[in-house]
Design a protein around this motif. Structure first.
Motif, PDB file in Angstrom:
ATOM      1  N   GLY A  65       0.480  -1.241   0.294  1.00  0.00           N
ATOM      2  CA  GLY A  65       0.338  -0.017  -0.047  1.00  0.00           C
ATOM      3  C   GLY A  65       0.506   1.051  -0.203  1.00  0.00           C
ATOM      4  N   ARG A  66       2.174   1.347  -0.535  1.00  0.00           N
ATOM      5  CA  ARG A  66       3.291   1.937  -0.251  1.00  0.00           C
ATOM      6  C   ARG A  66       3.258   2.863  -1.690  1.00  0.00           C
ATOM      7  NH1 ARG A  66       6.133   2.037   4.266  1.00  0.00           N
ATOM      8  NH2 ARG A  66       6.613   4.621   3.599  1.00  0.00           N
ATOM      9  N   THR A  67       2.180   2.663  -2.566  1.00  0.00           N
ATOM     10  CA  THR A  67       1.953   3.573  -3.510  1.00  0.00           C
ATOM     11  C   THR A  67       0.251   3.535  -4.210  1.00  0.00           C
ATOM     12  OG1 THR A  67       1.931   1.562  -5.175  1.00  0.00           O
ATOM     13  CG2 THR A  67       4.024   2.387  -5.065  1.00  0.00           C
ATOM     14  N   THR A  68       0.532   4.403  -5.747  1.00  0.00           N
ATOM     15  CA  THR A  68      -1.499   4.996  -5.807  1.00  0.00           C
ATOM     16  C   THR A  68      -1.168   3.764  -6.371  1.00  0.00           C
ATOM     17  OG1 THR A  68      -0.047   6.169  -7.598  1.00  0.00           O
ATOM     18  CG2 THR A  68      -1.262   7.201  -5.591  1.00  0.00           C
ATOM     19  N   ALA A  69      -0.688   2.455  -6.271  1.00  0.00           N
ATOM     20  CA  ALA A  69      -1.257   1.447  -7.494  1.00  0.00           C
ATOM     21  C   ALA A  69      -3.756   0.947  -7.213  1.00  0.00           C
ATOM     22  CB  ALA A  69      -1.156  -0.259  -7.204  1.00  0.00           C
ATOM     23  N   GLY A 134       2.557  -4.464 -15.231  1.00  0.00           N
ATOM     24  CA  GLY A 134       2.213  -4.472 -14.134  1.00  0.00           C
ATOM     25  C   GLY A 134       2.610  -3.940 -12.578  1.00  0.00           C
ATOM     26  N   TYR A 135       3.100  -1.981 -13.410  1.00  0.00           N
ATOM     27  CA  TYR A 135       3.437  -1.303 -12.371  1.00  0.00           C
ATOM     28  C   TYR A 135       1.944  -0.001 -12.425  1.00  0.00           C
ATOM     29  CZ  TYR A 135       6.572  -0.655  -8.528  1.00  0.00           C
ATOM     30  OH  TYR A 135       6.614  -0.481  -7.590  1.00  0.00           O
ATOM     31  N   VAL A 136       2.205   0.726 -11.617  1.00  0.00           N
ATOM     32  CA  VAL A 136       1.643   1.659 -11.552  1.00  0.00           C
ATOM     33  C   VAL A 136       2.304   2.716 -12.212  1.00  0.00           C
ATOM     34  CG1 VAL A 136       2.869   2.120  -8.870  1.00  0.00           C
ATOM     35  CG2 VAL A 136       0.284   3.618  -9.397  1.00  0.00           C
ATOM     36  N   GLY A 307      17.919   1.426  -5.654  1.00  0.00           N
ATOM     37  CA  GLY A 307      16.579   1.095  -5.016  1.00  0.00           C
ATOM     38  C   GLY A 307      15.797   2.375  -5.451  1.00  0.00           C
ATOM     39  N   LEU A 308      14.838   1.774  -4.863  1.00  0.00           N
ATOM     40  CA  LEU A 308      12.928   2.680  -5.993  1.00  0.00           C
ATOM     41  C   LEU A 308      13.289   3.475  -5.023  1.00  0.00           C
ATOM     42  CD1 LEU A 308      10.369   2.832  -7.837  1.00  0.00           C
ATOM     43  CD2 LEU A 308      10.245   1.356  -6.796  1.00  0.00           C
ATOM     44  N   TYR A 309      13.016   4.713  -5.479  1.00  0.00           N
ATOM     45  CA  TYR A 309      12.397   5.893  -4.768  1.00  0.00           C
ATOM     46  C   TYR A 309      11.160   6.886  -5.756  1.00  0.00           C
ATOM     47  CZ  TYR A 309      16.090   5.714  -1.548  1.00  0.00           C
ATOM     48  OH  TYR A 309      17.073   5.874  -0.603  1.00  0.00           O
ATOM     49  N   VAL A 310      10.086   7.161  -4.809  1.00  0.00           N
ATOM     50  CA  VAL A 310       8.607   7.417  -5.596  1.00  0.00           C
ATOM     51  C   VAL A 310       8.257   8.924  -5.282  1.00  0.00           C
ATOM     52  CG1 VAL A 310       7.434   5.255  -5.347  1.00  0.00           C
ATOM     53  CG2 VAL A 310       7.556   6.340  -3.427  1.00  0.00           C
ATOM     54  N   THR A 311       7.473   9.693  -6.110  1.00  0.00           N
ATOM     55  CA  THR A 311       7.431  10.824  -5.834  1.00  0.00           C
ATOM     56  C   THR A 311       6.138  10.635  -5.028  1.00  0.00           C
ATOM     57  OG1 THR A 311       6.030  10.602  -7.799  1.00  0.00           O
ATOM     58  CG2 THR A 311       8.219  11.132  -8.320  1.00  0.00           C
ATOM     59  N   GLU A 312       5.176   9.704  -4.850  1.00  0.00           N
ATOM     60  CA  GLU A 312       3.957   9.739  -3.720  1.00  0.00           C
ATOM     61  C   GLU A 312       4.154   8.270  -3.063  1.00  0.00           C
ATOM     62  OE1 GLU A 312      -0.027  10.730  -5.353  1.00  0.00           O
ATOM     63  OE2 GLU A 312       1.115  10.523  -8.197  1.00  0.00           O
ATOM     64  N   ASP A 318       5.809  11.279   7.408  1.00  0.00           N
ATOM     65  CA  ASP A 318       5.319  12.962   7.368  1.00  0.00           C
ATOM     66  C   ASP A 318       4.864  12.587   6.017  1.00  0.00           C
ATOM     67  OD1 ASP A 318       7.326  13.284   6.098  1.00  0.00           O
ATOM     68  OD2 ASP A 318       9.002  12.945   8.132  1.00  0.00           O
ATOM     69  N   ALA A 319       4.739  14.717   6.020  1.00  0.00           N
ATOM     70  CA  ALA A 319       4.287  15.107   4.918  1.00  0.00           C
ATOM     71  C   ALA A 319       5.185  14.978   3.437  1.00  0.00           C
ATOM     72  CB  ALA A 319       3.893  16.512   5.261  1.00  0.00           C
ATOM     73  N   ASP A 320       6.537  15.522   4.147  1.00  0.00           N
ATOM     74  CA  ASP A 320       7.467  15.370   3.311  1.00  0.00           C
ATOM     75  C   ASP A 320       7.340  13.694   2.351  1.00  0.00           C
ATOM     76  OD1 ASP A 320       8.238  17.940   3.054  1.00  0.00           O
ATOM     77  OD2 ASP A 320       9.676  17.213   4.899  1.00  0.00           O
ATOM     78  N   ALA A 321       7.555  12.702   3.000  1.00  0.00           N
ATOM     79  CA  ALA A 321       7.633  11.420   2.707  1.00  0.00           C
ATOM     80  C   ALA A 321       6.926  11.232   1.725  1.00  0.00           C
ATOM     81  CB  ALA A 321       8.348  10.503   4.033  1.00  0.00           C
ATOM     82  N   ARG A 322       5.290  11.430   2.296  1.00  0.00           N
ATOM     83  CA  ARG A 322       4.631  11.066   1.124  1.00  0.00           C
ATOM     84  C   ARG A 322       3.996  11.635  -0.570  1.00  0.00           C
ATOM     85  NH1 ARG A 322       1.895  11.306   6.240  1.00  0.00           N
ATOM     86  NH2 ARG A 322       1.568  14.131   6.649  1.00  0.00           N
ATOM     87  N   THR A 323       5.052  13.133  -0.489  1.00  0.00           N
ATOM     88  CA  THR A 323       5.810  13.168  -2.091  1.00  0.00           C
ATOM     89  C   THR A 323       7.151  12.916  -2.425  1.00  0.00           C
ATOM     90  OG1 THR A 323       6.527  15.011  -0.432  1.00  0.00           O
ATOM     91  CG2 THR A 323       3.401  15.167  -1.229  1.00  0.00           C
TER      92      THR A 323
END
Length: 408
Positions: A65-69, A134-136, A307-312, A318-323
């Motif tokens: 649940g760590r992406t918007t898939a 198969g990726y968000v 290693g994967l880093y995401v925009t969302e 925290d709020a920063d990590a969520r973006t």
């Protein structure tokens, strides 16, 4: 054929094997498909009978649940298969070919593809450069954790194995070519691993283990692997790596015990945005690895970041990590003149050479990552065990092509 068994994401923590449509040479509407891609015809594509398809740590980010898939997204971007149908515009790929599928979907025509930057193709994803199966947010191309899959731009994308029998014999190792072996190799190369170098790999998951094996293949003198998971550290030791137990705190002191100094020539981040702090019972701290590696890499050294880093990140701390905004000590990296390489691995840069290393017994990558074969129907178990920290690379076997095969 009318049906196709496939692994789909339902909700955080849950995947399910469903019956979906048999693939066609057209991208239909479905979970996660970019509206501009609906109805896109792929006369240049092929249909594969999937012989092996792997569970990846990147898939786990979605399943946690760590992406918007979206619900019912069919998963899977690590695909090895046999061509059973080809589109009318396919010239050089034949029915019956055994092939590896780079997880990057690339057109072969755009500026980036012509510059071998196939991880950021400009034509396959309307939302942003780069696409994957198969990726968000990667264009909506249907995933390959399935019995059958469609691959577009087949002549450009596919790596064909000329000797079918040799490919079948080494299928478990060759299954690592679609992603983790090139990705780990990319991390090691961009970190500057080479003959006589000292290398630190953060993370002993499959990509980290592949990066460590790659550093050895490149001639590194000493390869360290750091993790919080004792089972994964034991797997790294099984093929000659030094290990760093991060439950004991920062890695520098343990590295100094071997090298006499707390720094290395090359550093690899094989963890990504779900990193934890160092120490016992460590909490999530997403910038930990990047900041640690800037401390460990020598002045003038390089840091590879497969290693994967995401925009969302809906689950960010925290709020920063969520973006995707992390508190990185860029000043330290600047002061030490570090070079950073990030982004999707351009698989085609490496996969042919790595296939030759496999087929000519220069590397046993399935053994290094502890590949474990399970039936497609057992994918939910594989996801659950991997999420709990099992030191295995789960390989799904939809048609029994790997019956009885082990990485030993």
């Amino acid at each position: 054929m009318s049906g196709n068994r496939a692994v789909a994401y339902l909700k955080p923590g849950t995947v399910e094997v469903q019956t979906i449509d048999y693939p066609s040479l057209e991208l239909r509407d479905g979970p996660g498909v970019a509206p501009e891609n609906i109805g896109r015809t792929c006369r240049h594509g092929v249909i594969l009978k999937v012989l092996a398809t792997n569970i990846c740590g990147s898939d786990q980010h979605m399943v946690r649940g760590r992406t918007t898939a979206p619900e019912n997204l069919v998963l899977g971007h690590e695909i090895t298969g046999e061509v059973i149908e080809r589109g009318p515009d396919v010239e050089f790929t034949e029915v019956g070919d055994i092939v590896s599928v780079p997880f990057n979907i690339a057109c072969g025509r755009c500026r980036n593809c012509k510059e071998r930057k196939t991880g950021i193709c400009l034509h396959v994803n309307p939302a942003r450069p780069g696409a994957a199966y198969g990726y968000v947010d990667m264009g909506g191309w249907v995933g390959g954790q399935a019995e059958y899959a469609m691959v577009p731009y087949a002549d450009f994308n596919l790596l064909r194995f000329p000797d079918r029998e040799a490919a079948r014999e080494r299928l478990l190792d060759l299954a690592m070519l679609s992603d983790i072996f090139p990705t780990g190799f990319h991390g090691a190369v961009t970190a500057g691993a080479g003959v006589g170098s000292t290398v630190y790999v953060a993370g002993a998951g499959p990509v980290g283990l592949a990066a460590a094996a790659s550093a050895q293949l490149l001639g590194a003198a000493v390869v360290f692997v750091g993790d919080l998971n004792a089972e994964r550290l034991a797997q790294a030791r099984s093929f000659g790596c030094e290990t760093v137990d991060l439950t004991r705190g920062e890695p520098g002191e343990q590295i100094a015990e071997v090298l006499g100094e707390p720094e290395v020539d090359a550093a690899v981040d094989a963890v990504g945005f779900e990193a934890r702090a160092h120490g016992a019972d460590a909490e999530e701290a997403p910038a930990t690895v990047l900041n640690s590696l800037m401390g460990l890499a020598r002045a003038g050294g390089s840091i590879g970041v497969p290693g994967l880093y995401v925009t969302e990140d809906p689950g960010g701390i925290d709020a920063d990590a969520r973006t995707g905004s992390l508190k990185v000590r860029l000043g330290l990296g600047w002061a030490k003149s570090h070079s950073f390489t990030t982004g999707q691995c351009p698989v085609m840069t490496y996969h042919r050479q790595l296939s030759m290393a496999i087929l000519h017994d220069r590397v046993r990558i399935a053994r290094a990552v502890n590949a474990a074969v399970i039936p497609l129907e057992e994918a939910p178990r594989g996801y659950a065990e991997f999420d709990q920290g099992a030191s295995r690379k789960y390989v799904l076997d939809p048609h029994g092509a790997l019956n009885g095969v082990t990485a030993a």
